[in-house]
Scaffold this active site. Structure first.
Site, short mmCIF file in Angstrom:
data_model
loop_
_atom_site.label_atom_id
_atom_site.label_comp_id
_atom_site.label_asym_id
_atom_site.label_seq_id
_atom_site.Cartn_x
_atom_site.Cartn_y
_atom_site.Cartn_z
CE LYS A 1 -4.19 -1.76 1.90
NZ LYS A 1 -3.86 -3.22 1.76
CG ASP B 1 -2.74 -3.56 -2.21
OD1 ASP B 1 -2.85 -4.37 -3.19
OD2 ASP B 1 -3.01 -3.75 -1.06
CG MET B 2 -6.72 2.47 -6.19
SD MET B 2 -5.55 3.86 -6.45
CE MET B 2 -5.12 3.32 -8.28
NE ARG C 1 -5.67 -7.34 -5.94
CZ ARG C 1 -4.79 -6.99 -5.22
NH1 ARG C 1 -4.91 -5.74 -4.41
NH2 ARG C 1 -3.66 -7.56 -4.84
CB THR D 1 -15.25 -10.09 -7.02
OG1 THR D 1 -16.68 -9.78 -6.51
CG2 THR D 1 -15.45 -10.91 -8.19
C1 LIG Z 1 -7.76 -9.94 -3.44
C2 LIG Z 1 -8.42 -8.66 -3.17
C3 LIG Z 1 -7.54 -7.45 -3.06
C4 LIG Z 1 -8.31 -6.28 -3.09
N1 LIG Z 1 -7.47 -4.95 -2.88
C5 LIG Z 1 -8.14 -3.88 -2.79
C6 LIG Z 1 -7.65 -2.58 -2.93
O1 LIG Z 1 -6.29 -2.62 -3.41
N2 LIG Z 1 -8.34 -1.47 -2.80
C7 LIG Z 1 -9.77 -1.42 -2.60
O2 LIG Z 1 -10.20 -0.33 -2.49
N3 LIG Z 1 -10.02 -2.87 -2.41
C8 LIG Z 1 -9.54 -3.80 -2.37
N4 LIG Z 1 -10.32 -5.14 -2.19
C9 LIG Z 1 -11.75 -5.07 -1.76
C10 LIG Z 1 -12.79 -4.95 -2.64
O3 LIG Z 1 -12.49 -3.94 -3.25
C11 LIG Z 1 -13.93 -5.04 -2.07
O4 LIG Z 1 -14.23 -4.04 -1.09
C12 LIG Z 1 -14.29 -6.59 -1.28
O5 LIG Z 1 -13.79 -7.48 -2.03
C13 LIG Z 1 -15.72 -6.84 -1.23
O6 LIG Z 1 -16.40 -6.83 -2.52
P1 LIG Z 1 -16.90 -8.18 -3.11
O7 LIG Z 1 -16.50 -8.04 -4.68
O8 LIG Z 1 -16.28 -9.20 -2.47
O9 LIG Z 1 -18.50 -8.10 -3.33
P2 LIG Z 1 -19.47 -7.84 -1.68
O10 LIG Z 1 -20.68 -7.89 -2.47
O11 LIG Z 1 -19.05 -6.98 -0.92
O12 LIG Z 1 -19.28 -9.13 -1.35
C14 LIG Z 1 -19.98 -10.33 -1.56
C15 LIG Z 1 -20.09 -11.35 -0.71
O13 LIG Z 1 -18.61 -11.83 -0.13
C16 LIG Z 1 -18.86 -11.93 1.03
N5 LIG Z 1 -17.61 -11.01 1.66
C17 LIG Z 1 -16.92 -9.97 0.92
N6 LIG Z 1 -16.22 -9.34 1.62
C18 LIG Z 1 -15.96 -10.17 2.89
C19 LIG Z 1 -15.20 -10.05 3.95
N7 LIG Z 1 -14.03 -9.14 4.19
N8 LIG Z 1 -15.30 -11.11 5.06
C20 LIG Z 1 -16.38 -11.76 4.88
N9 LIG Z 1 -17.25 -11.97 3.69
C21 LIG Z 1 -17.04 -11.20 2.76
C22 LIG Z 1 -19.98 -11.46 1.48
O14 LIG Z 1 -20.70 -12.38 2.11
C23 LIG Z 1 -20.65 -10.65 0.55
O15 LIG Z 1 -22.08 -10.94 0.60
C24 LIG Z 1 -9.63 -6.20 -2.67
C25 LIG Z 1 -10.27 -7.58 -2.96
C26 LIG Z 1 -9.79 -8.68 -3.06
C27 LIG Z 1 -10.58 -9.79 -3.23
#
Ligand SMILES: Cc1cc2nc3c(=O)[nH]c(=O)nc-3n(C[C@H](O)[C@H](O)[C@H](O)COP(=O)(O)OP(=O)(O)OC[C@H]3O[C@@H](n4cnc5c(N)ncnc54)[C@H](O)[C@@H]3O)c2cc1C
Length: 298
Positions: A89, A123-124, A173, A215
């Site tokens: 980060k 990371d963003m 990503r 995701t």
């Molecule tokens: C590998 C990876 C790297 C990432 N890097 C960044 C980044 O650099 N910058 C940034 O802004 N964001 C980052 N994120 C976070 C991303 O932006 C989302 O906020 C996060 O992934 C939740 O969104 P979703 O697409 O999973 O969908 P959502 O609709 O939020 O989640 C789908 C389902 O997944 C489950 N879920 C989601 N998150 C969690 C959790 N933390 N714990 C338990 N269950 C959960 C829930 O059941 C939810 O209903 C990253 C995510 C991943 C997977």
């Protein structure tokens, strides 16, 4: 509302409760714990990326310390023969303090990673850092091909950014975005974010640029699997990504069994308390997931 209440009550929660909750999402406090988690995941067929916890340092000394920890992590990852892939980060390397300083420290890490054959993903973070993060990526990726960054589907600007980066064959990503952003710059509606997410992934795939599909949203996973088949994309052009501890193991195992690459993001470090508290404050919805995970085991 319920999630907001949990977050409001968090300062009253004893440290051990936060630790218990965060344990699922964090490999441990040191590199040994991180390496053990990566080896376990490797044995299950997953790729990994390792991240040292820590955000927004306030002194040059702290930023230098973070740089040194990353330089050391490059050695450790290489020695342990785990997947050579690290995420970092920019604010942990001093971006909130000085862009020049952060660029120097990130350059040093990227240079050493390049020499060691280690891939670095920047990371963003939240919107005050978007321009600088993309600028760092542009400046360094010409020289060091093993470099990628992240685009957030909730930002209005993201299609412009992706179009430019994809045209140059960049490595991104795509995630939804974890920070709270204003409606003037970011979509707030879940369906709009999903729609934009799929457009961004499609743009990367159509341009033949490498994309990390980060995701846990089952709908997005299903739609991207369909898209990959429809566009006949070869498996060396994309990977799925998930955060350690999010309970979608069966779905991820099914992706691996079907021949897709899946990478798990493995955070570790002594700053687990700050990390967990910040994540919860930034996005109270996470509190709901955390609670669900305590009660619903898969
Ligand atoms: C590998 C990876 C790297 C990432 N890097 C960044 C980044 O650099 N910058 C940034 O802004 N964001 C980052 N994120 C976070 C991303 O932006 C989302 O906020 C996060 O992934 C939740 O969104 P979703 O697409 O999973 O969908 P959502 O609709 O939020 O989640 C789908 C389902 O997944 C489950 N879920 C989601 N998150 C969690 C959790 N933390 N714990 C338990 N269950 C959960 C829930 O059941 C939810 O209903 C990253 C995510 C991943 C997977």
């Amino acid at each position: 509302m319920f999630n907001k209440l949990i977050v409001a009550l968090m300062p009253l929660a004893p440290r051990f409760i936060i630790k218990m909750v965060s344990k699922r999402y964090i490999a441990g406090e040191d590199t040994a714990a991180a390496m053990a988690a990566c080896k376990r995941l490797k044995a299950q067929g997953f790729l990994t990326t390792v991240d040292i916890l820590g955000e927004s340092v306030t002194t040059d000394g702290q930023a230098r310390e973070a740089r040194d920890s990353y330089l050391e992590l490059i050695n450790i990852v290489t020695e342990n023969q785990i997947e050579k892939n690290i995420s970092l980060k920019p604010t942990a390397l001093g971006l909130a303090l000085s862009a020049d300083l952060a660029f120097d420290y990130i350059s040093a890490i990227v240079k050493k990673a390049h020499e060691s054959g280690v891939f670095i993903r920047i990371d963003m973070e939240n919107s005050p850092y978007t321009d600088k993060t993309l600028e760092f990526y542009e400046r360094l990726s010409g020289q060091y091909p093993g470099l990628g960054t992240v685009i957030q589907a909730y930002m209005h600007r993201s299609m412009d950014d992706v179009t430019k980066i994809a045209a140059r064959g960049g490595n991104l990503r795509i995630c939804k975005g974890i920070y709270k952003e204003s409606p003037s710059i970011a979509y707030q509606n879940a369906e709009e974010i999903r729609r934009n997410y799929l457009k961004l992934v499609r743009e990367m795939l159509v341009q033949g640029a490498y994309v990390g599909i980060a995701t846990h949203d089952q709908y997005l996973i299903d739609e991207t699997v369909k898209l990959i088949a429809e566009l006949k994309i070869s498996p060396d052009k994309y990977e799925f990504q998930a955060l350690l501890g999010v309970p979608i193991d069966k779905r991820l195992e099914a992706l691996v069994a079907a021949g897709h690459k899946v990478r798990i993001y493995v955070p570790f470090g002594s700053e687990w308390y700050a990390y967990s508290s910040r994540r919860l404050k930034e996005n109270p919805d996470v509190a709901g997931y955390v609670l669900k995970n305590i009660f619903v085991k898969n």
